[in-house]
Design a protein around this motif. Sequence first.
Motif, short mmCIF file in Angstrom:
data_model
loop_
_atom_site.label_atom_id
_atom_site.label_comp_id
_atom_site.label_asym_id
_atom_site.label_seq_id
_atom_site.Cartn_x
_atom_site.Cartn_y
_atom_site.Cartn_z
N LEU A 30 0.99 -1.33 -0.17
CA LEU A 30 0.04 0.14 0.12
C LEU A 30 0.76 1.25 -0.04
O LEU A 30 0.52 2.31 -0.64
CB LEU A 30 -1.10 -0.15 1.05
CG LEU A 30 -2.13 -0.85 1.29
CD1 LEU A 30 -2.79 -1.03 2.50
CD2 LEU A 30 -2.98 -0.84 0.04
N SER A 31 2.00 1.09 0.71
CA SER A 31 2.92 2.49 0.45
C SER A 31 3.45 2.78 -0.63
O SER A 31 3.63 3.82 -1.08
CB SER A 31 3.92 2.17 1.87
OG SER A 31 4.92 1.29 1.21
N LYS A 32 3.68 1.67 -1.82
CA LYS A 32 4.15 1.79 -2.94
C LYS A 32 3.07 2.53 -3.53
O LYS A 32 3.17 3.22 -4.69
CB LYS A 32 4.43 0.36 -3.59
CG LYS A 32 5.78 0.03 -2.85
CD LYS A 32 7.09 0.36 -2.97
CE LYS A 32 8.17 -0.25 -2.50
NZ LYS A 32 8.09 -0.31 -0.88
N MET A 33 1.83 1.79 -3.45
CA MET A 33 0.58 2.46 -4.31
C MET A 33 0.28 3.82 -3.95
O MET A 33 -0.05 4.76 -4.67
CB MET A 33 -0.62 1.68 -3.92
CG MET A 33 -0.32 -0.06 -4.22
SD MET A 33 -1.88 -1.02 -4.02
CE MET A 33 -3.20 -0.09 -4.86
N ASP A 34 0.61 4.28 -2.63
CA ASP A 34 0.47 5.66 -2.17
C ASP A 34 1.40 6.37 -2.95
O ASP A 34 0.78 7.60 -3.27
CB ASP A 34 0.64 5.65 -0.87
CG ASP A 34 -0.43 5.26 0.29
OD1 ASP A 34 -1.62 4.88 -0.47
OD2 ASP A 34 -0.09 4.96 1.18
N ALA A 374 -7.84 -15.95 12.76
CA ALA A 374 -8.90 -15.91 11.91
C ALA A 374 -8.49 -15.71 10.62
O ALA A 374 -7.28 -15.27 10.22
CB ALA A 374 -9.56 -14.32 12.54
N ASP A 375 -9.51 -15.74 9.57
CA ASP A 375 -9.00 -15.66 8.13
C ASP A 375 -9.10 -14.17 7.78
O ASP A 375 -10.21 -13.54 7.85
CB ASP A 375 -10.22 -16.36 7.47
CG ASP A 375 -9.97 -16.37 6.02
OD1 ASP A 375 -8.87 -15.74 5.35
OD2 ASP A 375 -10.35 -17.33 5.02
N THR A 376 -7.97 -13.90 7.60
CA THR A 376 -7.90 -12.24 7.43
C THR A 376 -7.58 -11.99 5.92
O THR A 376 -6.89 -10.80 5.56
CB THR A 376 -6.92 -11.60 8.39
OG1 THR A 376 -5.46 -12.06 8.21
CG2 THR A 376 -7.19 -11.75 9.61
N ARG A 377 -7.70 -12.95 5.03
CA ARG A 377 -7.49 -12.78 3.43
C ARG A 377 -8.56 -12.03 2.87
O ARG A 377 -9.73 -12.15 3.29
CB ARG A 377 -7.29 -14.09 3.00
CG ARG A 377 -6.25 -15.02 3.46
CD ARG A 377 -6.16 -16.52 2.98
NE ARG A 377 -7.46 -17.10 3.09
CZ ARG A 377 -7.80 -18.35 2.94
NH1 ARG A 377 -7.20 -18.97 2.11
NH2 ARG A 377 -9.01 -18.96 3.29
N SER A 378 -7.99 -11.04 2.04
CA SER A 378 -8.96 -10.19 1.25
C SER A 378 -8.24 -9.61 0.06
O SER A 378 -6.86 -9.68 0.05
CB SER A 378 -9.71 -9.12 2.06
OG SER A 378 -8.70 -8.14 2.61
N TRP A 379 -8.94 -9.09 -1.12
CA TRP A 379 -8.45 -8.38 -2.00
C TRP A 379 -8.13 -6.75 -1.63
O TRP A 379 -8.81 -5.98 -1.69
CB TRP A 379 -9.21 -8.50 -3.22
CG TRP A 379 -8.80 -7.74 -4.34
CD1 TRP A 379 -7.71 -7.19 -4.81
CD2 TRP A 379 -9.75 -7.63 -5.58
NE1 TRP A 379 -7.57 -6.84 -5.88
CE2 TRP A 379 -8.79 -7.16 -6.57
CE3 TRP A 379 -11.02 -8.04 -5.98
CZ2 TRP A 379 -8.99 -6.83 -7.88
CZ3 TRP A 379 -11.32 -7.80 -7.34
CH2 TRP A 379 -10.46 -7.29 -8.14
N PHE A 380 -7.14 -6.91 -0.83
CA PHE A 380 -6.65 -5.51 -0.06
C PHE A 380 -6.02 -4.34 -0.98
O PHE A 380 -6.00 -3.46 -0.30
CB PHE A 380 -5.49 -6.00 0.95
CG PHE A 380 -4.29 -5.84 0.50
CD1 PHE A 380 -3.54 -5.00 0.40
CD2 PHE A 380 -3.64 -7.35 0.12
CE1 PHE A 380 -2.16 -5.20 0.24
CE2 PHE A 380 -2.40 -7.51 -0.53
CZ PHE A 380 -1.66 -6.38 -0.47
N THR A 381 -5.93 -4.74 -2.01
CA THR A 381 -5.32 -3.58 -3.02
C THR A 381 -6.40 -2.91 -3.77
O THR A 381 -6.24 -2.06 -4.72
CB THR A 381 -4.26 -4.08 -3.82
OG1 THR A 381 -4.96 -5.25 -4.82
CG2 THR A 381 -3.20 -4.55 -3.15
N LEU A 382 -7.91 -3.32 -3.35
CA LEU A 382 -8.86 -2.38 -3.93
C LEU A 382 -9.05 -1.19 -3.42
O LEU A 382 -8.71 -0.86 -2.38
CB LEU A 382 -10.33 -3.45 -3.55
CG LEU A 382 -10.59 -4.42 -4.58
CD1 LEU A 382 -11.78 -5.23 -3.74
CD2 LEU A 382 -10.92 -4.23 -5.75
N PRO A 383 -9.81 -0.31 -4.09
CA PRO A 383 -10.03 1.10 -3.83
C PRO A 383 -10.95 0.98 -2.46
O PRO A 383 -11.85 0.14 -2.51
CB PRO A 383 -10.45 2.05 -4.72
CG PRO A 383 -10.99 0.76 -5.88
CD PRO A 383 -10.26 -0.42 -5.49
#
Length: 436
Positions: A30-34, A374-383
């Motif tokens: 996310l820092s790279k995306m910022d 817990a299952d903390t998986r997700s498409w985290f790079t979404l807006p």
Amino acid sequence: MKARLALLIIAIGVLTACAGPSLRYKKDILSKMDAGQFEKAEKIIEENRKKTYGSKNAVLYYLDLSTQQGARYDSRASLSSLTNAGDITEELFTRSVSAAMGTLIINDNTTPYVPPLFERSLMYFYRAADYLSLGSPREALVEANAAVFMLDKNREAKPKDLYNDDAFVQYFSSMIYEDNGKISDARIARANAKNAYERQAYSSASMPYFPLPYNYRDKGEAVIFHYNGKVPVKISNSIMLAWDDIWFAVEGNSDLAGTSQGLINAVYAGAFGNSITVSFPEYADVPYDIKYSEVSAEGAPAVRTQLVSDIAWQAKQNLKQDKAALFTRSVTRAVTKYILSVQARHIAEKNIGEDAGFLIGSLFSIFSNVTEKADTRSWFTLPAEIRMASLFLPPGVHDIKIRFMNGSGQTIDEYVFENVQIIKGKRTYLYNRTSK
């Protein structure tokens, strides 16, 4: 005994490796995306395909990869990644992947990641957007058809869920239907979008509304999508529950079928009044500075983008609707582990000795603690959101500027779509991704 201990440690390592991207990894991407360094983020994701994602998170690998490829306008690469993610998802649904023994005895991370409704909807949207960028409106129509079919089926199957349809994807599909002359299909999808927006009034998104200029028939339309912010990330949360409140976790539990009722009763009698810790996922917001955007072009007044898809709300609502099932599974898993550990200790004490029983009990305790995640998986790079604007412009070539504003109305950054070809009576779709 040492060999068995080593095997157990290796097994624990393998099992915990299924958890997917860590919070530290997510922050790095996310820092790279910022900073707009989408190519660097893409490279990191590719380097971590096996180590961080693995086979069970192959869908997430391709989804996170597609985000970076789309952000740097490589529509062909993005489409390839999204297609791979879609193929794997379809295979998982065909196999009806659901709660298996591994999810009960170990944790939910032991099964392949299956995207929830809002992520599947966006897969169709992004694929259609990529096809439009590549000049393939007929292929975009195929994606629109698939999206509407999936959403209609889900709405019929889960009529009581607040989030059972994706209003924006329905609306976007109606636009593609219009572009392809499917007026009847467009009207139905637009009605579904309107109904979904009204049902999901707690969301910050609303039905797009762009008044037609009096001379719109002499112009072409530029539709601009602004993918903004960062979707909330999943984190693990834990709570303590009293043993006397979780009897439901034993009733009908097939994994305890070989355990005597006397032992189960003894465990509950000994643990009565104590508590047990269970883990379950929840979403945590990730801050971002850009709050809205404005689009302008020569010969047309500036237009403020409208919030048409509140992805952050969808993610939280989707998890909220699944929370009861997740909670029940987490409690059942914790109780099962404890009872089986007591059973294993008793068997070891009886057949080997008291010291062996103590060791087996300790190993089970370590196993339970390490694997209770817990299952903390997700498409985290979404807006966090999708914003939209529409400009009606004279036919020809135009430069279209989009300015990104903070909460005080100050411009943080801007981007110019150069040499955009506008065709009379046609739509031209543009998009830009901001994360900071």
